[in-house]
Design a protein around this motif. Structure first.
Motif, PDB file in Angstrom:
ATOM      1  N   TYR A  37     -17.145  61.226 -92.544  1.00 19.96           N
ATOM      2  CA  TYR A  37     -18.453  61.211 -93.161  1.00 19.96           C
ATOM      3  C   TYR A  37     -19.176  59.939 -92.735  1.00 19.96           C
ATOM      4  O   TYR A  37     -18.574  58.876 -92.560  1.00 19.96           O
ATOM      5  CB  TYR A  37     -18.342  61.228 -94.688  1.00 19.96           C
ATOM      6  N   PHE A  91     -16.655  57.010 -93.281  1.00 20.19           N
ATOM      7  CA  PHE A  91     -15.491  57.263 -94.127  1.00 20.19           C
ATOM      8  C   PHE A  91     -14.657  58.389 -93.536  1.00 20.19           C
ATOM      9  O   PHE A  91     -15.170  59.454 -93.179  1.00 20.19           O
ATOM     10  CB  PHE A  91     -15.912  57.659 -95.538  1.00 20.19           C
ATOM     11  N   PHE A 107     -10.752  59.584 -99.901  1.00 23.13           N
ATOM     12  CA  PHE A 107     -11.439  58.790 -98.893  1.00 23.13           C
ATOM     13  C   PHE A 107     -10.649  57.551 -98.504  1.00 23.13           C
ATOM     14  O   PHE A 107      -9.918  56.971 -99.313  1.00 23.13           O
ATOM     15  CB  PHE A 107     -12.800  58.317 -99.415  1.00 23.13           C
ATOM     16  N   GLY A 108     -10.845  57.116 -97.269  1.00 27.05           N
ATOM     17  CA  GLY A 108     -10.461  55.778 -96.865  1.00 27.05           C
ATOM     18  C   GLY A 108     -11.524  54.787 -97.333  1.00 27.05           C
ATOM     19  O   GLY A 108     -12.545  55.167 -97.916  1.00 27.05           O
ATOM     20  N   GLN A 109     -11.271  53.516 -97.060  1.00 28.91           N
ATOM     21  CA  GLN A 109     -12.170  52.480 -97.569  1.00 28.91           C
ATOM     22  C   GLN A 109     -13.410  52.274 -96.732  1.00 28.91           C
ATOM     23  O   GLN A 109     -14.292  51.513 -97.115  1.00 28.91           O
ATOM     24  CB  GLN A 109     -11.399  51.165 -97.721  1.00 28.91           C
TER      25      GLN A 109
END
Lengths: 117, 112
Positions: A37, A91, A107-109
């Motif tokens: 994203y 993301f 999600f990742g950071q």
């Protein structure tokens, strides 16, 4: 529990060059989806590209492509011919294919990408 | 045209004072989600509605509640905001649980 890790908080690329953003994930599931994203400043998050885990072929959307390595649990995003409009937070996200997981995105950071003219 | 609209974009509230964030959609999607995104952290799902069915994540604090009076609108209520609740709150929708999610621009909540 599934986790997503983006180890690059910030990346920079020269306009027209290529950049690769890294993402690794952890899961015990065999069927799932992976996403990238893009979240531009003060704008909504939009889907860039998606990959189904059961597909061996890497997804491609115009200048965006992924390198999906299922065994290594790696899912990197390559942006070719970078443009100023590509500057954003990116993301990586995981979604289980199990229907009762409720469509939850993990999600990742995030990786903040800047594009230099 | 904006399809998932969050109001307000910025909200300042006092410590302990109830606050409501709003999300509306023009997509007629069945599912509406609320994510919390704290500074420099990953967005984290708080809960979602599938039609009128509410689904809470196990680790969502009781301080957070939601209402969905109709298909188009969904609200996030924070009963007694603490300083730790300051975050960006993202609303998203999807047609079903296994289709693409569309996000709003988010509401940035500040607690003073």
């Amino acid at each position: 529990a599934q986790t997503v890790t983006q180890s690059q908080p910030e990346m920079s690329v020269q306009e027209a060059e290529t950049v690769t953003l890294s993402c690794t994930y952890d899961t015990s599931e065999s069927d799932y989806y992976l996403f990238w994203y893009k979240q531009p400043p003060s704008r909504q998050m939009i889907l860039v590209i998606r990959q189904e885990a059961y597909k061996q072929q890497n997804a491609t959307e115009n200048r965006f492509s992924v390198n999906f390595q299922k065994a290594a649990k790696s899912f990197s995003l390559k942006i070719s011919d970078s443009q100023l409009g590509d500057a954003a937070m990116y993301f990586c996200a995981y979604r289980s294919a199990t229907y009762n997981q409720g469509g939850k995105l993990i999600f990742g950071q995030g990786t903040e990408l800047s594009v230099k003219p | 045209d904006a399809m998932v609209i969050q109001n307000p974009r910025y909200q300042v509230t006092q410590f302990g004072k109830p606050v409501t964030l709003s999300c509306s959609q023009t997509l007629n999607h069945n599912v509406m989600y609320w994510y919390q995104q704290k500074s420099s952290q990953a967005p984290k799902l708080l809960f979602h509605y599938y039609d009128k069915d509410f689904n809470n994540e196990a680790d969502t604090p009781d301080n957070f509640q939601s209402r969905r009076p109709n298909t188009s609108f969904c609200f996030l209520d924070i009963r007694s905001p603490g300083l730790g609740d300051a975050a960006m709150y993202l609303c998203a929708t999807s047609r079903t649980l296994d289709t693409e999610a569309f996000f709003g621009q988010g509401t940035r909540l500040t607690v003073v």
